[in-house]
Design a protein around this motif. Structure first.
Motif, PDB file in Angstrom:
ATOM      1  N   UNK A 138       0.833  -1.202   0.000  1.00  0.00           N
ATOM      2  CA  UNK A 138       0.000   0.000   0.000  1.00  0.00           C
ATOM      3  C   UNK A 138       0.870   1.255   0.000  1.00  0.00           C
ATOM      4  N   UNK A 142       1.389   2.257  -3.751  1.00  0.00           N
ATOM      5  CA  UNK A 142       0.051   2.738  -4.083  1.00  0.00           C
ATOM      6  C   UNK A 142      -0.166   4.190  -3.636  1.00  0.00           C
ATOM      7  N   UNK A 146       1.732   5.108  -7.078  1.00  0.00           N
ATOM      8  CA  UNK A 146       0.953   4.734  -8.267  1.00  0.00           C
ATOM      9  C   UNK A 146      -0.440   5.360  -8.272  1.00  0.00           C
ATOM     10  N   UNK A 147      -1.038   5.578  -7.094  1.00  0.00           N
ATOM     11  CA  UNK A 147      -2.341   6.255  -7.067  1.00  0.00           C
ATOM     12  C   UNK A 147      -2.229   7.730  -7.480  1.00  0.00           C
ATOM     13  N   UNK A 292      -8.668   9.904   1.260  1.00  0.00           N
ATOM     14  CA  UNK A 292      -8.963   8.471   1.368  1.00  0.00           C
ATOM     15  C   UNK A 292      -9.071   8.083   2.829  1.00  0.00           C
ATOM     16  N   UNK A 294      -9.766   4.626   5.386  1.00  0.00           N
ATOM     17  CA  UNK A 294      -9.915   3.176   5.488  1.00  0.00           C
ATOM     18  C   UNK A 294      -8.758   2.393   4.890  1.00  0.00           C
ATOM     19  N   UNK A 295      -7.663   3.080   4.576  1.00  0.00           N
ATOM     20  CA  UNK A 295      -6.545   2.412   3.898  1.00  0.00           C
ATOM     21  C   UNK A 295      -5.570   1.780   4.887  1.00  0.00           C
ATOM     22  N   UNK A 298      -1.909  -2.710   7.184  1.00  0.00           N
ATOM     23  CA  UNK A 298      -1.702  -4.157   7.100  1.00  0.00           C
ATOM     24  C   UNK A 298      -2.685  -4.813   6.138  1.00  0.00           C
ATOM     25  N   UNK A 299      -3.960  -4.502   6.288  1.00  0.00           N
ATOM     26  CA  UNK A 299      -4.973  -5.095   5.405  1.00  0.00           C
ATOM     27  C   UNK A 299      -4.663  -4.742   3.952  1.00  0.00           C
ATOM     28  N   UNK A 300      -4.342  -3.474   3.730  1.00  0.00           N
ATOM     29  CA  UNK A 300      -4.144  -2.997   2.362  1.00  0.00           C
ATOM     30  C   UNK A 300      -2.880  -3.578   1.737  1.00  0.00           C
ATOM     31  N   UNK A 302      -1.427  -6.468   2.467  1.00  0.00           N
ATOM     32  CA  UNK A 302      -1.701  -7.880   2.175  1.00  0.00           C
ATOM     33  C   UNK A 302      -2.549  -7.988   0.906  1.00  0.00           C
ATOM     34  N   UNK A 303      -3.578  -7.136   0.806  1.00  0.00           N
ATOM     35  CA  UNK A 303      -4.459  -7.167  -0.360  1.00  0.00           C
ATOM     36  C   UNK A 303      -3.686  -6.856  -1.634  1.00  0.00           C
ATOM     37  N   UNK A 304      -2.907  -5.783  -1.606  1.00  0.00           N
ATOM     38  CA  UNK A 304      -2.176  -5.384  -2.809  1.00  0.00           C
ATOM     39  C   UNK A 304      -1.222  -6.484  -3.268  1.00  0.00           C
ATOM     40  N   UNK A 307      -3.357  -9.318  -4.682  1.00  0.00           N
ATOM     41  CA  UNK A 307      -4.018  -8.921  -5.931  1.00  0.00           C
ATOM     42  C   UNK A 307      -3.027  -8.762  -7.088  1.00  0.00           C
ATOM     43  N   UNK A 328      -3.723  -2.868 -11.037  1.00  0.00           N
ATOM     44  CA  UNK A 328      -4.021  -4.023 -10.196  1.00  0.00           C
ATOM     45  C   UNK A 328      -5.428  -3.828  -9.645  1.00  0.00           C
TER      46      UNK A 328
END
Lengths: 331, 331
Positions: A138, A142, A146-147, A292, A294-295, A298-300, A302-304, A307, A328
């Motif tokens: 993240x 991100x 990249x965002x 933004x 909710x980013x 840790x969750x983000x 792992x997701x990135x 994904x 992605x």
């Protein structure tokens, strides 16, 4: 339904274990191995080590070779270390074994600025093996690179980019609270800064990715790190912070072209930090402001990482970075 | 500095003229031709027609063939029409002439759902010519599709996506204020809705792109459009709206999987609309909320179309959509 992509999880710390658990939730992926050098983990049941209820049917291997002796795989998800010194040989080993690799190693996310020689070696190994290596997460990967780059797609002119990531560490896990200096004295904090072992890793990589992709020359790079000090007593599940002690950190990186400061990255992570959001501001035509919420790191991350597996599998051989790939997405 | 990409601007309405002007601001691009069927424009100096101070040295052509007789080109930027019926032959003509094409035609942004046969014909023509066609813009192309898709990169689970674009039309140009029904009676508005000539074009395309990219089956699609009525007198540079008359529109599209509603797109554009921002909400793990300010439709669409030129030039032949390409960035 196509055949699941077979994944080995390399590194079973908190992030690696979370990745391993998450891989088992994806029908498009199959977790076929786990590697960690920690003697307290090797040889034990993988499911037990990463905290899964259902049995996985294999043990944690001490080396990648050992894991590959027991299962065929397509991709390695690598989460051992932030730093080139420690991970370069691991990434090369993975590529030489004929596997694609997605790594959360911050310094791999855009290594062409800070580690051009090492990056070239990994790129060469990847091309020789016909495989792909990507560093992502993240941040870096991100929020600060990249965002914002993707947001410049709707700009006719870009004069400046400012990204601020402000995180309330009170809702995060203990190791994160420790990492940002919670409960230290200011002197302890500054001593740790002097050893180079304090602060978020990845700001130069995010900066490098943005400058490079927008075709601007990074003429100068500066960064600073300072403690955020508690005004009143703070009590978390993991730390007690007295007034005057450190409740977190503020880190600022500035990137300059020859014309002046073009990009500013501000990373704040502190206990009871009131603002828990990211802000991307692009000055130009138009002026954009994006907020933004909710980013969660840790969750983000792992997701990135999970994904990105599909994209890395499809990508051309070599060491790639996020702007080289189609966006992605989940799945 | 590499050789500039040579661009012909096809369609010289307000957006096409803005694109033409903006192309001249980019050192990586060179405007080499302009095409419009309007007899009031053809044969006149291009710079005068699009509103440029500096002379361009060529006239507006009536056909692409005429423009190509006077200049070699690499890419056409196409801004004539939203609808397949009108633009399909133009896109095919461009590809057959051996040129890449970026189009702001809304129905081209993701045509595989609503116009699969026409899309297949364009894809075939593009592959035969070895060239690339892309439909893009800020919406469709970004805010309600490729940006939310990019945000799912940091999600471990995606349960629902809601995007609301709320625009204060008071700050927009006259034709936009007219297009959303400003100053109509409710009856006039509803009659125009019945003719199918009212409302934002592109919601089914955005929906289709998101469902397709996330691998979900669009089991059902619904949309509705209703007038937003003025409570008090509104006066703009272009319209006077009495209380009870229409000050804009609200359009809602809903996409369902077999499990229920998965995506909701809400498009509000009205005079004196208090909220001038876009909101993307993703429910899942984590729950994300992203608010964007400053995404002005005209500036952003022109920027996206021009910024996409480089990507289309590099892309594999065929009809591509935004998720097929590396992220579009400024430059």
């Amino acid at each position: 339904m196509s055949t699941p992509i077979r994944v080995i999880q390399y590194g079973l710390g908190p992030i690696g274990s979370a990745v391993a658990r998450h891989i088992t939730e994806r029908s498009s992926l199959k977790l076929v191995g786990g590697v960690d050098i920690d003697p307290a983990k090797t040889g034990r049941d993988m499911d037990e080590v990463v905290g899964l209820e259902q049995p996985l049917g294999f043990k944690v291997a001490k080396t990648l070779a050992e894991a590959l002796a027991n299962a065929e795989a397509d991709v390695v998800l690598h989460t051992t270390s932030s730093c080139f010194d420690l991970f370069e040989s691991q990434i090369t080993e993975i590529l030489n074994a004929g596997l694609d690799v997605v790594s959360t190693a911050e310094e791999l996310s855009f290594p062409w600025l800070a580690h051009p020689k090492e990056a070239a070696r990994i790129d060469e190994a990847a091309k020789k093996a016909g495989k792909t290596a990507l560093g992502t997460g993240v941040n870096p990967g991100f929020l600060m690179d990249s965002l914002p780059l993707n947001l410049t797609a709707i700009c006719q002119r870009v004069d400046r980019i400012d990204v601020t990531r402000s995180q309330n560490a009170s809702v995060r896990r203990g190791p994160f609270q420790a990492k940002i200096g919670s409960g230290m004295t200011v002197e302890q904090f500054e001593n740790k800064v002097d050893t180079g072992r304090m602060g978020h890793v990845g700001l130069p990589e995010s900066m490098g990715m943005v400058f490079h992709t927008l075709g601007r020359k990074l003429a100068r790079y500066e960064d600073s790190i300072e403690p955020v000090v508690a005004d009143s007593l703070i009590q978390t599940d993991f730390f007690t912070v007295q007034p005057g002690q450190v409740r977190g950190l503020k880190q600022v990186a500035r990137g300059f072209t020859d014309a002046g400061e073009f990009m500013t990255l501000t990373f704040i992570a502190a206990l009871e930090e009131p603002l828990d959001q990211d802000t991307v501001k692009i000055s130009g035509k138009p002026d954009l402001e994006v907020i933004l919420k909710g980013t969660n790191g840790d969750i983000a991350t792992v997701a990135m990482a999970v994904n990105a597996i599909k994209r890395v599998k499809e990508a051309s051989p070599g060491l790639v970075t996020m702007p080289d790939l189609p966006i992605v997405t989940f799945g």
